[in-house]
Motif scaffolding. Structure first.
Motif, PDB file in Angstrom:
ATOM      1  N   ALA A 274     -11.005 -31.403 -79.246  1.00  0.00           N
ATOM      2  CA  ALA A 274     -10.423 -32.563 -79.541  1.00  0.00           C
ATOM      3  C   ALA A 274     -11.064 -33.288 -80.952  1.00  0.00           C
ATOM      4  CB  ALA A 274      -9.572 -33.194 -78.559  1.00  0.00           C
ATOM      5  N   ASP A 275      -9.799 -33.854 -81.706  1.00  0.00           N
ATOM      6  CA  ASP A 275     -10.717 -35.243 -82.363  1.00  0.00           C
ATOM      7  C   ASP A 275     -11.596 -36.189 -82.096  1.00  0.00           C
ATOM      8  OD1 ASP A 275     -11.198 -35.117 -85.340  1.00  0.00           O
ATOM      9  OD2 ASP A 275      -9.745 -36.863 -85.637  1.00  0.00           O
ATOM     10  N   ALA A 276     -10.783 -36.820 -80.871  1.00  0.00           N
ATOM     11  CA  ALA A 276     -11.919 -38.397 -80.373  1.00  0.00           C
ATOM     12  C   ALA A 276     -11.051 -38.319 -79.287  1.00  0.00           C
ATOM     13  CB  ALA A 276     -10.417 -39.187 -80.922  1.00  0.00           C
ATOM     14  N   VAL A 277     -11.270 -38.755 -77.994  1.00  0.00           N
ATOM     15  CA  VAL A 277     -10.585 -38.681 -76.919  1.00  0.00           C
ATOM     16  C   VAL A 277      -9.068 -39.172 -77.092  1.00  0.00           C
ATOM     17  CG1 VAL A 277     -10.662 -40.186 -74.815  1.00  0.00           C
ATOM     18  CG2 VAL A 277     -13.016 -39.869 -75.857  1.00  0.00           C
ATOM     19  N   ASP A 278      -9.014 -40.601 -77.782  1.00  0.00           N
ATOM     20  CA  ASP A 278      -7.610 -41.039 -78.177  1.00  0.00           C
ATOM     21  C   ASP A 278      -6.380 -40.168 -78.034  1.00  0.00           C
ATOM     22  OD1 ASP A 278      -8.296 -41.148 -80.858  1.00  0.00           O
ATOM     23  OD2 ASP A 278      -7.978 -43.456 -80.949  1.00  0.00           O
ATOM     24  N   ARG A 279      -6.546 -39.037 -78.642  1.00  0.00           N
ATOM     25  CA  ARG A 279      -5.988 -37.700 -79.003  1.00  0.00           C
ATOM     26  C   ARG A 279      -5.507 -36.390 -78.012  1.00  0.00           C
ATOM     27  NH1 ARG A 279      -3.784 -39.034 -82.570  1.00  0.00           N
ATOM     28  NH2 ARG A 279      -4.199 -41.323 -82.232  1.00  0.00           N
ATOM     29  N   VAL A 280      -6.376 -36.998 -77.341  1.00  0.00           N
ATOM     30  CA  VAL A 280      -6.165 -36.353 -75.803  1.00  0.00           C
ATOM     31  C   VAL A 280      -4.986 -36.958 -75.461  1.00  0.00           C
ATOM     32  CG1 VAL A 280      -7.202 -35.506 -73.498  1.00  0.00           C
ATOM     33  CG2 VAL A 280      -8.513 -34.508 -75.922  1.00  0.00           C
ATOM     34  N   GLN A 281      -5.931 -38.700 -74.871  1.00  0.00           N
ATOM     35  CA  GLN A 281      -5.692 -39.643 -73.493  1.00  0.00           C
ATOM     36  C   GLN A 281      -5.791 -40.955 -73.811  1.00  0.00           C
ATOM     37  OE1 GLN A 281      -9.337 -37.856 -71.500  1.00  0.00           O
ATOM     38  NE2 GLN A 281      -7.604 -40.035 -70.361  1.00  0.00           N
ATOM     39  N   ARG A 282      -4.665 -41.353 -73.621  1.00  0.00           N
ATOM     40  CA  ARG A 282      -4.572 -42.905 -73.968  1.00  0.00           C
ATOM     41  C   ARG A 282      -4.802 -43.972 -72.635  1.00  0.00           C
ATOM     42  NH1 ARG A 282      -5.389 -45.682 -79.058  1.00  0.00           N
ATOM     43  NH2 ARG A 282      -4.806 -43.818 -80.808  1.00  0.00           N
ATOM     44  N   SER A 283      -4.402 -43.449 -71.074  1.00  0.00           N
ATOM     45  CA  SER A 283      -4.425 -43.977 -69.840  1.00  0.00           C
ATOM     46  C   SER A 283      -5.096 -43.332 -68.807  1.00  0.00           C
ATOM     47  CB  SER A 283      -3.065 -43.984 -69.780  1.00  0.00           C
ATOM     48  OG  SER A 283      -2.795 -42.459 -69.062  1.00  0.00           O
TER      49      SER A 283
ATOM     50  N   ASN B  91     -10.131 -33.935 -65.256  1.00  0.00           N
ATOM     51  CA  ASN B  91     -11.359 -34.151 -64.546  1.00  0.00           C
ATOM     52  C   ASN B  91     -11.532 -33.140 -63.127  1.00  0.00           C
ATOM     53  OD1 ASN B  91     -14.042 -35.457 -63.945  1.00  0.00           O
ATOM     54  ND2 ASN B  91     -13.335 -36.214 -61.935  1.00  0.00           N
ATOM     55  N   GLU B  92      -9.742 -32.985 -63.050  1.00  0.00           N
ATOM     56  CA  GLU B  92     -10.153 -31.962 -61.475  1.00  0.00           C
ATOM     57  C   GLU B  92     -10.199 -30.648 -62.255  1.00  0.00           C
ATOM     58  OE1 GLU B  92      -7.348 -30.489 -58.316  1.00  0.00           O
ATOM     59  OE2 GLU B  92      -6.391 -31.301 -59.832  1.00  0.00           O
ATOM     60  N   LEU B  93      -9.810 -29.967 -63.146  1.00  0.00           N
ATOM     61  CA  LEU B  93     -10.561 -29.059 -64.178  1.00  0.00           C
ATOM     62  C   LEU B  93     -11.318 -29.202 -64.808  1.00  0.00           C
ATOM     63  CD1 LEU B  93      -6.515 -28.702 -66.415  1.00  0.00           C
ATOM     64  CD2 LEU B  93      -7.031 -27.875 -63.998  1.00  0.00           C
ATOM     65  N   VAL B  94     -11.662 -30.055 -64.837  1.00  0.00           N
ATOM     66  CA  VAL B  94     -13.442 -30.440 -65.282  1.00  0.00           C
ATOM     67  C   VAL B  94     -14.236 -29.172 -64.406  1.00  0.00           C
ATOM     68  CG1 VAL B  94     -15.572 -31.414 -66.650  1.00  0.00           C
ATOM     69  CG2 VAL B  94     -13.376 -31.383 -67.059  1.00  0.00           C
ATOM     70  N   GLN B  95     -13.996 -30.290 -63.091  1.00  0.00           N
ATOM     71  CA  GLN B  95     -14.825 -30.156 -61.989  1.00  0.00           C
ATOM     72  C   GLN B  95     -15.064 -28.372 -60.958  1.00  0.00           C
ATOM     73  OE1 GLN B  95     -17.385 -31.961 -60.814  1.00  0.00           O
ATOM     74  NE2 GLN B  95     -16.346 -32.654 -62.583  1.00  0.00           N
ATOM     75  N   LYS B  96     -13.492 -27.963 -61.495  1.00  0.00           N
ATOM     76  CA  LYS B  96     -13.177 -26.439 -61.300  1.00  0.00           C
ATOM     77  C   LYS B  96     -13.897 -25.772 -62.154  1.00  0.00           C
ATOM     78  CE  LYS B  96      -9.718 -27.459 -58.398  1.00  0.00           C
ATOM     79  NZ  LYS B  96      -7.634 -26.944 -58.814  1.00  0.00           N
ATOM     80  N   GLY B  97     -14.218 -25.372 -63.629  1.00  0.00           N
ATOM     81  CA  GLY B  97     -15.133 -25.257 -64.159  1.00  0.00           C
ATOM     82  C   GLY B  97     -14.099 -24.314 -64.652  1.00  0.00           C
ATOM     83  N   LYS B  98     -12.749 -25.216 -64.472  1.00  0.00           N
ATOM     84  CA  LYS B  98     -11.701 -24.048 -65.571  1.00  0.00           C
ATOM     85  C   LYS B  98     -11.625 -24.943 -67.321  1.00  0.00           C
ATOM     86  CE  LYS B  98      -9.080 -21.774 -64.392  1.00  0.00           C
ATOM     87  NZ  LYS B  98      -9.041 -20.378 -64.473  1.00  0.00           N
ATOM     88  N   ILE B  99     -12.134 -26.024 -67.261  1.00  0.00           N
ATOM     89  CA  ILE B  99     -12.471 -26.360 -68.353  1.00  0.00           C
ATOM     90  C   ILE B  99     -13.547 -27.628 -68.960  1.00  0.00           C
ATOM     91  CG2 ILE B  99     -10.276 -26.946 -68.609  1.00  0.00           C
ATOM     92  CD1 ILE B  99     -10.132 -29.446 -69.359  1.00  0.00           C
ATOM     93  N   GLU B 100     -13.825 -27.170 -70.493  1.00  0.00           N
ATOM     94  CA  GLU B 100     -14.278 -28.783 -70.664  1.00  0.00           C
ATOM     95  C   GLU B 100     -14.029 -29.427 -72.103  1.00  0.00           C
ATOM     96  OE1 GLU B 100     -17.897 -26.712 -72.256  1.00  0.00           O
ATOM     97  OE2 GLU B 100     -19.278 -25.716 -70.548  1.00  0.00           O
ATOM     98  N   LEU B 101     -14.430 -30.286 -72.081  1.00  0.00           N
ATOM     99  CA  LEU B 101     -14.126 -31.274 -73.403  1.00  0.00           C
ATOM    100  C   LEU B 101     -14.874 -31.579 -74.352  1.00  0.00           C
ATOM    101  CD1 LEU B 101     -12.235 -33.978 -70.631  1.00  0.00           C
ATOM    102  CD2 LEU B 101     -11.291 -31.803 -71.863  1.00  0.00           C
ATOM    103  N   HIS B 102     -14.684 -31.131 -75.889  1.00  0.00           N
ATOM    104  CA  HIS B 102     -15.467 -30.982 -76.662  1.00  0.00           C
ATOM    105  C   HIS B 102     -14.731 -32.269 -77.599  1.00  0.00           C
ATOM    106  CE1 HIS B 102     -18.070 -27.448 -75.803  1.00  0.00           C
ATOM    107  NE2 HIS B 102     -17.401 -27.821 -75.076  1.00  0.00           N
ATOM    108  N   PHE B 103     -15.672 -33.620 -77.647  1.00  0.00           N
ATOM    109  CA  PHE B 103     -14.963 -34.585 -78.942  1.00  0.00           C
ATOM    110  C   PHE B 103     -15.555 -34.269 -79.507  1.00  0.00           C
ATOM    111  CE2 PHE B 103     -13.544 -35.997 -74.346  1.00  0.00           C
ATOM    112  CZ  PHE B 103     -12.859 -35.809 -74.329  1.00  0.00           C
ATOM    113  N   TYR B 104     -15.267 -34.104 -81.290  1.00  0.00           N
ATOM    114  CA  TYR B 104     -15.746 -33.948 -82.066  1.00  0.00           C
ATOM    115  C   TYR B 104     -15.893 -35.624 -83.030  1.00  0.00           C
ATOM    116  CZ  TYR B 104     -15.756 -33.881 -87.602  1.00  0.00           C
ATOM    117  OH  TYR B 104     -16.819 -33.891 -88.797  1.00  0.00           O
ATOM    118  N   MET B 105     -15.298 -37.049 -83.018  1.00  0.00           N
ATOM    119  CA  MET B 105     -15.560 -38.186 -83.345  1.00  0.00           C
ATOM    120  C   MET B 105     -16.540 -38.761 -82.612  1.00  0.00           C
ATOM    121  SD  MET B 105     -13.805 -39.278 -86.002  1.00  0.00           S
ATOM    122  CE  MET B 105     -12.668 -38.792 -86.670  1.00  0.00           C
TER     123      MET B 105
END
Length: 502
Positions: A74-83, A91-105
């Motif tokens: 994603a381009d930045a955190v606020d492109r994914v979420q603002r709350s 975080n649940e999906l991250v801890q389960k190893g289903k996803i990683e989040l990569h923020f460009y900005m």
């Protein structure tokens, strides 16, 4: 590693540099640089703060359905979420190893192996984004206030009226004659003073007065109709009365006589602004499972009400809970390397927020210039006799309202920038001595922000305050040798601690 690209804009974020195409270009390069295989691109046009975010959840379901971990670029955190509500899901999906989040900005990666400093950067980025959105939301309220001051009702029309589009295509309200007659009759019957609201509901059924959906009117609905000042020419908004521009159904005298019957001589017909409570909506009673209510006694003492194990109501002064919570915050110690990283991160985010604000303001200024030109052109047409007075009077208010709305938009972005600066200052104080700042600050919203950011749950159970903290603050507690806090294992891997109220 396989990855997806997530590019999001709201309906007003089409400026070059923030468009979907620009985001996809940057993120494609990011995925290539990291050696990711892009298997799908999600281009989303939806708000990150309103609605159920259908497209966002479709993207998450796609990731969950994959057999191997997926990197979300994603381009930045606020492109994914603002709350923070999405943080729980992500975080649940991250801890389960289903996803990683990569923020460009932010040049930030969130995975199951992420360090505390990275998790904190994520949390604080969400907090900054939310503060900007809240400030912008005030612009919407200003637009609504502008309509209210102009005598416009901004909600569903009361029974006896209907919402419609006028000849100019604008939302308006008008009387429905056959229904309006019955509503007036209802007031006349009630003004006699011999019927209760329950009996009045029966009378409404007799004269054929139904709800807008065709159902019988219940006692609660009758009560709302009788006390609604809209029917005599004024409207109530958040406890305040404003004149409206629509045709009244009845006289003020008839309405007053109905209020005398309804309220009696010693009752006030309106409630006014809510009192500020620090813990409103934030504390749950363990025994009842309900959110604890807050109230003020003698005009100055705030109390929190809960229930004991026997179901009996109990009251505790707000400052008692406040002192206990301040002690909890004192146990949080943030490492120096985290504070250093925060300082650097906040400077970078300030530059990004400024670029975004200036881009939005440029767009609005172009719209504003166009609206002002149209006002000038309309005036010239009127002076030249090319349009009559009726046309001029019909169009000019609309154009002036557009100018006022756009000017408010510019002010909103400027105010949002001020709010961002205040949030950064607040965050730095959180990073250093959050307990001390919580005790000394007179800014209620800053203190509530601290509570929501750090404390995950807060509850009362038989005279004790129980709590748990959001990660990573849960890992930063510095329990002293005095062992003031007694840990209890939950089903949740984090601990909940409790302390007797003093």
């Amino acid at each position: 590693m396989k990855s997806i690209i997530l590019a999001r804009v709201s309906s007003k974020e089409q400026e070059e540099g923030y468009s979907l195409q620009a985001q996809v270009g940057r993120l494609t390069e990011l995925a290539k640089r990291k050696g990711f295989e892009v298997i799908k691109t999600f281009e989303i046009i939806e708000s990150s703060t309103t609605g159920n975010r259908r497209k966002f959840h479709e993207m998450l379901k796609f990731c969950e359905a994959q057999k191997e971990p997926i990197a979300i670029c994603a381009d930045a955190v606020d492109r994914v979420q603002r709350s923070f509500k999405e943080s729980i899901i992500l975080n649940e999906l991250v801890q389960k190893g289903k996803i990683e989040l990569h923020f460009y900005m932010e040049n930030l990666t969130i995975s199951a192996a992420s360090k505390t400093v990275d998790i904190m950067m994520w949390d604080f980025s969400v907090m900054r984004a939310k503060s900007y959105v809240l400030a912008l939301r005030e612009n919407v309220m200003r637009s609504i206030d502008y309509k209210i001051q102009s005598g416009e009702w901004v909600a569903k029309a009361p029974l006896g009226y209907e919402n419609y589009r006028n000849e100019n295509g604008k939302s308006d309200i008008r009387i429905v004659p056959d229904v309006a007659y019955k509503v007036k009759k209802l007031f006349e019957i009630y003004a006699i003073g011999k019927l209760s609201l329950k009996e009045l509901a029966i009378e409404a059924d007799k004269i054929g007065l139904k709800s807008s959906g065709g159902k019988k009117l219940q006692e609660q609905t009758i009560h709302k109709i009788i006390k609604n000042p809209f029917y005599y020419g004024e409207m109530e908004v958040k406890g305040k009365i404003y004149p409206h521009k629509y045709e009244p159904l009845l006289s003020k005298d008839l309405w007053d006589r109905c209020q005398a019957v309804r309220t009696g001589a010693n009752k006030k017909p309106y409630k006014y602004a809510d009192k500020p409570f620090l813990f409103r909506g934030l504390i749950r009673c363990v025994n009842s499972g309900k959110i604890c209510t807050t109230d003020q006694k003698k005009g100055k003492y705030n109390y929190i009400m809960y229930w004991d194990a026997a179901g009996k109501k109990k009251w505790v002064r707000e400052e008692v809970i406040e002192n206990t919570v301040a002690d909890i915050l004192d146990t949080i110690v943030i490492p120096e390397k985290v504070i250093f990283a925060l300082e650097k991160d906040m400077k970078q985010h300030k530059e990004q927020e400024v670029a975004y604000r200036e881009s939005e303001i440029r767009n609005i200024q172009r719209e504003l210039a166009t609206a002002r030109t149209r006002i000038d052109n309309l005036f010239n047409l009127y002076v030249d006799g090319k349009i009559d007075d009726d046309m001029y009077q019909a169009k000019m208010p609309e154009l002036k309202a557009t100018v006022a709305r756009l000017e408010n938009n510019i002010k909103a972005h400027q105010k949002a920038d001020d709010a961002f600066n205040e949030t950064v200052i607040c965050l730095m104080k959180i990073a250093n001595k959050v307990g001390t700042y919580f005790r000394q600050s007179s800014n209620l919203e800053h203190r509530r922000t601290i509570l929501k950011t750090i404390i995950r749950t807060l509850e009362i159970n038989n005279g004790k305050v129980g709590y748990s903290l959001h990660f990573p603050f849960s890992e930063m507690q510095n329990c002293t040798s005095q062992q003031l806090w007694r840990p209890q294992r939950e089903s949740n891997p984090r601990y909940r601690r409790e302390r007797a109220m003093s």
